[in-house]
Design an enzyme around this catalytic site. Structure first.
Site, mmCIF file in Angstrom:
data_model
loop_
_atom_site.group_PDB
_atom_site.id
_atom_site.type_symbol
_atom_site.label_atom_id
_atom_site.label_comp_id
_atom_site.label_asym_id
_atom_site.label_seq_id
_atom_site.Cartn_x
_atom_site.Cartn_y
_atom_site.Cartn_z
ATOM 1 C CE LYS A 112 4.436 0.024 2.508
ATOM 2 N NZ LYS A 112 3.467 -0.841 1.691
ATOM 3 C CB THR A 113 2.944 0.127 6.676
ATOM 4 O OG1 THR A 113 1.504 -0.083 6.788
ATOM 5 C CG2 THR A 113 3.502 -0.334 7.960
ATOM 6 N N GLY A 173 0.918 -1.181 -0.043
ATOM 7 C CA GLY A 173 0.006 0.017 0.044
ATOM 8 C C GLY A 173 0.969 1.330 0.014
ATOM 9 C CG ASP A 202 -1.639 -0.405 8.189
ATOM 10 O OD1 ASP A 202 -2.116 0.618 7.649
ATOM 11 O OD2 ASP A 202 -1.579 -1.552 7.524
ATOM 12 C CG ASP A 227 3.200 -10.179 5.078
ATOM 13 O OD1 ASP A 227 3.825 -10.861 5.588
ATOM 14 O OD2 ASP A 227 2.101 -9.715 5.128
ATOM 15 N NE ARG A 250 -2.317 -4.503 -0.980
ATOM 16 C CZ ARG A 250 -1.646 -3.898 0.099
ATOM 17 N NH1 ARG A 250 -0.750 -4.435 0.677
ATOM 18 N NH2 ARG A 250 -2.326 -2.831 0.627
HETATM 19 P P1 FBP Z 1 0.532 -2.021 3.703
HETATM 20 O O1 FBP Z 1 0.370 -2.896 4.806
HETATM 21 O O2 FBP Z 1 0.940 -2.520 2.510
HETATM 22 O O3 FBP Z 1 1.479 -0.607 3.693
HETATM 23 O O4 FBP Z 1 -0.835 -1.267 3.386
HETATM 24 C C1 FBP Z 1 -1.715 -0.804 4.165
HETATM 25 C C2 FBP Z 1 -3.045 -0.447 3.969
HETATM 26 O O5 FBP Z 1 -3.155 0.870 3.626
HETATM 27 C C3 FBP Z 1 -4.042 -0.993 4.974
HETATM 28 O O6 FBP Z 1 -4.418 -0.264 5.975
HETATM 29 C C4 FBP Z 1 -5.398 -1.734 4.185
HETATM 30 O O7 FBP Z 1 -6.098 -2.314 4.783
HETATM 31 C C5 FBP Z 1 -4.687 -1.847 2.899
HETATM 32 O O8 FBP Z 1 -3.482 -1.212 3.022
HETATM 33 C C6 FBP Z 1 -5.790 -1.710 2.120
HETATM 34 O O9 FBP Z 1 -5.198 -2.417 0.759
HETATM 35 P P2 FBP Z 1 -5.319 -2.022 -0.828
HETATM 36 O O10 FBP Z 1 -4.594 -0.814 -1.088
HETATM 37 O O11 FBP Z 1 -4.941 -3.477 -1.382
HETATM 38 O O12 FBP Z 1 -6.685 -1.548 -1.026
#
Ligand code: FBP
Length: 553
Positions: A203-204, A82, A206, A177, A146
């Protein structure tokens, strides 16, 4: 007319602040190495799984000679998962350090995430390209994806792509991951004697990739400031109109760091923390009752408005729903073929109900139709339900409304309940990085280059003392294996980076619980406003409340 906004033009010219030691000539920066390290758990198994990279020392950059750094190099960079504000600055940091060390060196960007290195889809990042992305949000410079980089076949393909382009270092910018897979790739490249170093960057948005050495993942700061601005605005609106309850779901996957940080910044009436729900074994009914009680208490004072924050992953932490989801995950993984033959929604639901355990079948039946459908939606590449697609905020509005109606009939409540649902997530992932994220990411990129040029493979770029001014930050690298342990994944014990959930005995959660009862019944909202990029340090350069509390600043 140019499509560049005045802020975009101004941000191109922003020079991120670097830690003091990184301001030197690259050849005058060396990696000071500490003692051998151990993984957070399962040390014996981890040593067996990573015989060549396990136990490496923590590195810290210091003044000293590194003659190797000026060697011409080719580095390939991947943006994985993400979007998170600051990704472009990590690339800018790698680019500037690489070119400063040797202007002949080349930075490649693998396009569309990890798939780019597997398929050999890459582009050279030139000066002109880089300058169009400095200090901007998004991952659009090379795109993200992803795809999980985890199989032997993918590693073989990646190796031949690297060999074809003469790449001697790969930087993976990703979450837990992606960095786990980076550790496995580093070990594999070493086993093959490829001489290619693999380095990660945390990175994230979250905020769940953190530990003793990684103080925060980049993007968390900007995303939470962006969401908090919006929540503050909604609170102002709620307190002006005095007629709506706003239920706001916030991204963050399993962990509630984002919700907690936003609560600390905005002082909402209610903020649910999933980790607490699990710890206290609260059922969906308990949560609904708690929310309804606050609404009734405010209603009794004539305050028929409020704001509730809901972490995205809540649904999985409610014990009975968590069990249902895990049964569904297994069912949909093991019976995917049969499930795809069920053409109507009714057939799918009937079959699911039949296959589930009695308790889970009861929970499933009691959920509104929309939520049932969302629980059956496609899984993510890890086989997990995509929590961002489950409308928990609407579920809670419905259930709380029903409860308040029952309370009304019993004479326990006589207020009004008019609720609106919001979901903030994508709004914050590509914002212009705050100065904190712009500086942090640039430093992470710089350090990632130094790890590669020091031949340190299987490391994640790190910066410590982030609560201090940027020139006092301490850049370095942490062996990825040090952050790993074995966890159950798809029926197997796999090596993974341990995810950080909200700690209920941690300073941020304690700061929240000390205030939340007051925030529930009083109207004590805080309005952080928009992120500021230019102005006094106390307005523009502050890290998140979570970081400050965790670092005791
Ligand atoms: P990452 O863990 O890859 O940084 O992504 C975080 C996130 O934004 C989460 O908060 C959310 O659940 C998910 O990505 C949403 O995924 P997508 O972008 O595939 O809709």
């Amino acid at each position: 007319m140019s499509n560049l906004s005045p802020l975009q033009k101004a941000r191109y010219a922003y020079q991120p602040k670097l830690p003091e030691v990184l301001k030197d000539d690259i050849a005058d920066i060396t990696a000071a190495l500490g003692n051998a390290t151990e993984s957070v758990a399962d040390q014996m198994q981890m040593r067996d799984l990573f015989p060549l990279t396990y136990g490496a020392p923590v590195a810290r950059f210091a003044k000293g000679k590194n003659p190797d750094s000026s060697k011409p190099r080719k580095i390939g960079v991947i943006l994985s998962g993400g979007q998170a504000p600051g990704g472009h600055n990590v690339i800018a940091g790698i680019f500037d350090a690489l070119k400063k060390a040797n202007s002949e060196s080349i930075l490649y960007g693998f396009k569309g995430g990890p798939a780019g290195i597997i398929d050999g889809d890459l582009m050279e990042i030139t000066d002109i390209i880089m300058d169009e992305y400095r200090n901007t949000g998004g991952f659009d410079i090379i795109g993200s994806g992803r795809t999980k980089l985890e199989s032997e076949e993918q590693f073989e393909k990646s190796l031949s792509v690297c060999k074809k382009y003469g790449i001697d270092g790969v930087v993976i910018i990703g979450g837990d991951d992606s960095n786990t897979n980076g550790a496995i790739l580093a070990e594999w490249f070493k086993k093959k004697g490829s001489g290619i170093t693999v380095v990660g960057c945390p990175k994230t948005i979250d905020g769940d990739l953190k530990n003793e050495h990684i103080e925060t993942s980049f993007g968390f700061d900007t995303a939470t400031k962006t969401f908090s601005e919006l929540i503050g605005n909604i609170e102002k609106d709620a307190n002006s109109a005095k007629k709506y309850w706003h239920f706001i779901k916030l991204m963050g996957r399993s962990a509630s760091h984002i919700a907690l940080e936003c609560a600390l910044q905005t002082r909402p009436n209610i903020c649910i923390i999933s980790e607490e729900v699990k710890e206290k074994n609260l059922s969906l009914d308990d949560i609904v009752e708690d929310i309804a009680d606050v609404i009734a208490a405010r209603g009794a004072k004539g305050l028929n408005f409020g704001v509730t924050l809901i972490p995205e992953g809540l649904i999985e932490f409610i014990p009975e729903v968590g069990r249902l989801i895990s049964e569904l995950n297994d069912l949909l993984a093991n019976e995917a073929e049969y499930f795809s033959t069920l053409k109507t929604v009714e057939d799918q639901r009937e079959w699911i109900n039949h296959e589930l355990s009695r308790d889970s079948s009861y929970v499933f039946s009691s959920l509104p139709r929309g939520i049932k459908m969302q629980l059956l939606d496609d899984r993510d590449p890890h086989g997990n339900v995509q929590v961002s697609r489950i409308e928990t905020e609407k579920l809670l509005i419905e259930l709380v409304g029903e409860r308040l109606d029952r309370m009304k009939l019993k004479g326990e409540y006589n207020g009004k309940f008019s609720a609106l649902a919001h979901f903030f997530g994508y709004e914050g992932r590509c914002a212009f990085p705050s100065n904190f994220d712009a500086d942090y990411c640039y430093g992470l990129g710089y350090s990632a280059f130094l790890l590669v040029s020091s031949g340190l493979t299987g490391y994640i770029s790190s910066i410590a003392d982030l609560q201090k001014p940027a020139d006092q930050w301490i850049p370095g690298g942490v062996p990825l294996t040090m952050m790993m342990n074995l966890e159950q994944r798809h029926g197997e014990r796999k090596p993974v980076i341990r995810k950080a959930l909200v700690e209920l005995d941690g300073a941020p959660f304690k700061a929240f619980t000390a205030e939340r009862e007051k925030w529930a019944v009083e109207t004590d909202y805080a309005f952080p406003g928009a992120i500021q990029y230019y102005g006094p340090t106390e307005v523009c350069d502050q890290p998140s409340e979570t970081l400050k509390l965790e670092k005791g600043a």
